[in-house]
Design an enzyme around this catalytic site. Sequence first.
Site, PDB file in Angstrom:
ATOM      1  N   ASP A 187      -7.513  -2.556  13.812  1.00  0.00           N
ATOM      2  CA  ASP A 187      -8.886  -2.898  13.410  1.00  0.00           C
ATOM      3  C   ASP A 187      -8.926  -4.161  12.544  1.00  0.00           C
ATOM      4  O   ASP A 187      -9.953  -4.473  11.945  1.00  0.00           O
ATOM      5  CB  ASP A 187      -9.535  -1.722  12.671  1.00  0.00           C
ATOM      6  CG  ASP A 187      -8.773  -1.313  11.406  1.00  0.00           C
ATOM      7  OD1 ASP A 187      -7.759  -1.977  11.072  1.00  0.00           O
ATOM      8  OD2 ASP A 187      -9.182  -0.342  10.751  1.00  0.00           O
ATOM      9  N   ASP A 193       0.820  -1.211   0.000  1.00  0.00           N
ATOM     10  CA  ASP A 193       0.000   0.000   0.000  1.00  0.00           C
ATOM     11  C   ASP A 193       0.857   1.266   0.000  1.00  0.00           C
ATOM     12  O   ASP A 193       2.075   1.208   0.216  1.00  0.00           O
ATOM     13  CB  ASP A 193      -0.958  -0.003   1.209  1.00  0.00           C
ATOM     14  CG  ASP A 193      -0.281  -0.438   2.511  1.00  0.00           C
ATOM     15  OD1 ASP A 193       0.963  -0.462   2.567  1.00  0.00           O
ATOM     16  OD2 ASP A 193      -1.000  -0.754   3.466  1.00  0.00           O
TER      17      ASP A 193
HETATM   18  C1  GLP Z   1      -0.122   0.128   8.471  1.00  0.00           C
HETATM   19  C2  GLP Z   1       0.061  -0.714   7.226  1.00  0.00           C
HETATM   20  C3  GLP Z   1      -0.296  -2.157   7.519  1.00  0.00           C
HETATM   21  C4  GLP Z   1       0.409  -2.631   8.790  1.00  0.00           C
HETATM   22  C5  GLP Z   1      -0.006  -1.784   9.948  1.00  0.00           C
HETATM   23  C6  GLP Z   1       0.574  -2.239  11.283  1.00  0.00           C
HETATM   24  O1  GLP Z   1      -1.449   0.406   8.723  1.00  0.00           O
HETATM   25  N1  GLP Z   1      -0.746  -0.266   6.133  1.00  0.00           N
HETATM   26  O2  GLP Z   1       0.110  -2.948   6.415  1.00  0.00           O
HETATM   27  O3  GLP Z   1       0.066  -3.955   9.022  1.00  0.00           O
HETATM   28  O4  GLP Z   1       0.442  -0.481   9.637  1.00  0.00           O
HETATM   29  O5  GLP Z   1       1.507  -1.331  11.770  1.00  0.00           O
HETATM   30  P1  GLP Z   1       2.386  -1.542  13.072  1.00  0.00           P
HETATM   31  O6  GLP Z   1       3.348  -2.622  12.758  1.00  0.00           O
HETATM   32  O7  GLP Z   1       3.060  -0.213  13.241  1.00  0.00           O
HETATM   33  O8  GLP Z   1       1.464  -1.893  14.172  1.00  0.00           O
END
Ligand code: GLP
Length: 262
Positions: free
Chosen positions: A136, A67
Amino acid sequence: MEVIIRPDADQAAALTARLIAQEVRLRPNAVLGLATGRTMERVYNHLVRLHQTEGLSFRECRTFNLDEYIGLPPEHSGSFAYYMRRHFFSRVDLRPENAHLPNGLAADLPAECARYEALIRQSGGVDLQLLGIGPDGHIGFNEPLSALRSRTREKALTSSTRQANADAFGGDFQQVPCRAITMGVGTILEAKRCILLATGERKAAIVAQAVEGPITAMVSASALQLHPRCVVIVDEAAAAGLDGADYYRWLFEHEPEWEAFR
Ligand code: GLP
């Protein structure tokens, strides 16, 4: 789906990196699906170490990130393009032309999403997809109610996601873009193999829902239950809500498949 529980976040990330390394050694021109987020920083650090100390080479690999925010230039420190350069691309021998992210600045966003899907297809599809999980239950930026067969598209972000990702924007969630391009849940499910990594107690409840709860568009990660080759790697803190934890631990200790990774 298989669940592997490691004692702490670093060992969970190290195992994730070793599984990626195994794939790259087996298939030097592997197509890797990559993820961002704080959880993944440890994985990239381990991969860089394997590159430096064991000669693990990404020279023939192609990568596709899940993304990217819409409206941020790749030089912006909050963009995923920046994150990837900082944590991985600039530290290994991956060729810049083989590292792909959606272009969040494209004038025609639906065309950009179609181009990204086509590029993944032309590359032969993703061999191994790395995934994190949002609070979420999102994978990529597939927020609740994302269709389980969705493809790469624009997605509006929930305020909880913007808050969770505010660190990269000086802690101010208002600075986090409202929209992103993300691979769809259907796109992700087409990867030949998936690894979801989640660490820390704040992920425990959502991991339990995704792994042991019903398959529901409300928790995009639960769609991974449909995937024939998906491994969920968690640390003890993120495993706290799992009813089957003892069984998962037993399997990891006894299944021959994991012998080399124990
Ligand atoms: C963002 C990304 C996700 C990822 C999430 C978790 O939202 N788009 O792909 O899984 O972060 O992030 P963290 O590892 O900082 O909890």
